[in-house]
Each structure stands twice: as C-alpha cells, then as structure tokens.
Design a protein around this motif. Sequence first.
Motif, short mmCIF file in Angstrom:
data_model
loop_
_atom_site.label_atom_id
_atom_site.label_comp_id
_atom_site.label_asym_id
_atom_site.label_seq_id
_atom_site.Cartn_x
_atom_site.Cartn_y
_atom_site.Cartn_z
N SER A 1 -4.58 -15.86 -9.42
CA SER A 1 -5.16 -16.33 -8.16
C SER A 1 -5.32 -15.15 -7.21
O SER A 1 -4.74 -14.08 -7.42
N PHE A 2 -6.08 -15.39 -6.14
CA PHE A 2 -6.30 -14.33 -5.17
C PHE A 2 -4.98 -13.96 -4.49
O PHE A 2 -4.71 -12.78 -4.21
N ALA A 3 -4.15 -14.98 -4.25
CA ALA A 3 -2.85 -14.72 -3.62
C ALA A 3 -2.00 -13.82 -4.53
O ALA A 3 -1.36 -12.88 -4.06
N ASP A 4 -2.05 -14.09 -5.84
CA ASP A 4 -1.31 -13.25 -6.79
C ASP A 4 -1.85 -11.83 -6.77
O ASP A 4 -1.10 -10.86 -6.82
N LEU A 5 -3.18 -11.75 -6.70
CA LEU A 5 -3.81 -10.44 -6.69
C LEU A 5 -3.28 -9.61 -5.53
O LEU A 5 -2.96 -8.43 -5.67
N LYS A 6 -3.18 -10.27 -4.36
CA LYS A 6 -2.70 -9.56 -3.17
C LYS A 6 -1.22 -9.18 -3.34
O LYS A 6 -0.83 -8.05 -3.07
N ALA B 1 1.88 -3.31 -7.64
CA ALA B 1 2.24 -3.28 -9.05
C ALA B 1 1.02 -2.95 -9.91
O ALA B 1 1.11 -2.19 -10.87
N ASN B 2 -0.11 -3.54 -9.54
CA ASN B 2 -1.34 -3.26 -10.28
C ASN B 2 -1.69 -1.77 -10.24
O ASN B 2 -2.11 -1.19 -11.23
N PHE B 3 -1.52 -1.21 -9.06
CA PHE B 3 -1.88 0.20 -8.89
C PHE B 3 -0.97 1.08 -9.76
O PHE B 3 -1.43 1.99 -10.43
N GLU B 4 0.32 0.74 -9.74
CA GLU B 4 1.26 1.52 -10.56
C GLU B 4 0.92 1.38 -12.05
O GLU B 4 0.99 2.34 -12.81
#
Length: 294
Positions: free
Chosen positions: A2-7, A12-15
């Motif tokens: 979800s978008f909330a998860d994305l935020k 963590a995604n960047f790492e």
Amino acid sequence: MSFADLKRKSQANFEFLQKELEKSSSSNGADDRLWKPELDASGNGYAVIRFLPAPEGETVPWAKVYNHAFKGPGGWLIDNCPTTNGSKCPICASNTRLWNSGHESDKAIARDRKRKLSYYSNIYVIGDPKNPENQDRVFLFKYGKKIHDKIIAAMQPEFQDETPVNVFDFWEGANFKIKIKTIGGYWNYDASEFVSPSALLSDDDEMEKIWKQTYSLEAFTSASEFKSYEDLEARMNVVLGNTPQSHQVQNEEEEDPVPVVNFRERNEVSVSSLKSDDEDNDALSYFARLAEED
Ligand SMILES: [Zn+2]
C-alpha cells in the motif's frame, strides 16, 4: 504494497537498493550475479538448478524484460524496450511502420530490430559439472521463452493426469535439469526437464539462508533501467545514421552528450555470429559475449 507501507518503508527501501547496487557492481564490469550454462567439447551442456521463490518483499519469482539489440551504420543499439512496462517505444513504433509498408526488405529490417524477450529468476545451482565452483550457490539466471514455457507447463499442465507444480517452491518445487544440444550451430533446450517434486533441502534454516541471498527481480524493470522515449529515439537516430531532427534547442549546452558516448563505446563491440534456436537466446548469448569482452 500500500501507499502507506511505501512511505513507512521508504528508508528501508533505499537501504535495500543501496545493497543491490553494491551487489550488482563488480570489479571487471561483468555481472557476476549471473549464472550461465557452458557447453562441453561435444557441444552439449548439462546442469541441475532449482528455481527459487521471489525475494523478500517481492511477489513474482521472475522478471520479464524486453530489449532491443541491433547494429546500424552508427554502431550498436542495446537498450531495454519501454513496452516492458507498458510504455511507448520509438523503435517498436518504427518497426510497425516498416512492417506495414508491405515491402519484404522492410519486414526483414523490422525483424532484425524487433524487441527480444528475456526472463530473470533467482536459482540455486545443484550441479554444474563444467564449473563445479558454482555448486551450492545462488545466482540470477537469464533465460528465454523456451525455458519459461517449460515452467508454465509444469505449473499449469495441459492434461488432467498431471499435478501442477510450483517449481519455485522450496518444499513442493522441483529441480530442473538443463540439457543443451547444439543443433546446426544453435543452442537447443528441448531436452531440459523438471524432475519429480521434492524439497530442495531437508533443513529449513539452510533454505532460509539461501532465500536471503536472492537478488531483487523488480530491479530489472525499475524506471532507471529504461531510457525516456526522447532519449531512445535520439539514440536510434544516431545508430541508424539518421540526420538529427531539427528540434529547437534553446541552449546548445543542454544537449545530452550521452548518446555520443554510447555510440563510441558500443561501436567498438563486434559480434561475429548471433546464432540460437530461439530469438531470446540471441540476446542471451550476445550479452554473454559482451560481458566476456568487457
Ligand atoms: Zn521496443
């Protein structure tokens, strides 16, 4: 996600991406994450591999990528095709025009420039007689339509007496025997097959360790892997030796020098033969050779 998860997972995604970047860059420029079968002296290839589940945070255990690879008077064009992600592609558009012209010579050109399909999956190498050092290791495997069709056939069998197998599953999946024959100079995978389903290993902890080593597949189709329509069109014009379109450039210094650099780099690449029994492996063997030449 979800978008909330994305935020929430932004950091963590960047790492995760940083780690992927480290994994993907190697000292000699070749992608040492990729496993390739190799032929013996008789022209046959044999290996046993296991397709692995999607990496953590991803859902599909393969990436599907279209690319273009052809040569023109201005050198090689080697780029991912934006139709991979449903976007418009100037090369495909040009091919459609050529195809519709009705001239056989135009159709031949369109065939030469057409997009080629590749898949990527994580695999665990069970047996690789030609390169035993690859054994018990996790790699990415790039393959074509023929092997993908064998995966589909195992997962969605045509006849009622066959049980569907999720070949990507650690517990219920199946090892895959890769058998390559050289027929008329072409690599032929027809004899490759999945064996009876069985757990990859009996120890869940060991399998978890393997899973943790899998590489991102979504990275193959991320936006950064694709040129914009305009950049790809400019590159195509350079390769085909077309006169650049006289678009209004307000400031000449703002013109992107990248296509010229690419032109020089890729013009040095020479490929003597592109032979394979299926179109996908044209690209496969071609890129393998490119990697070696680098
Ligand atoms: Zn295209």
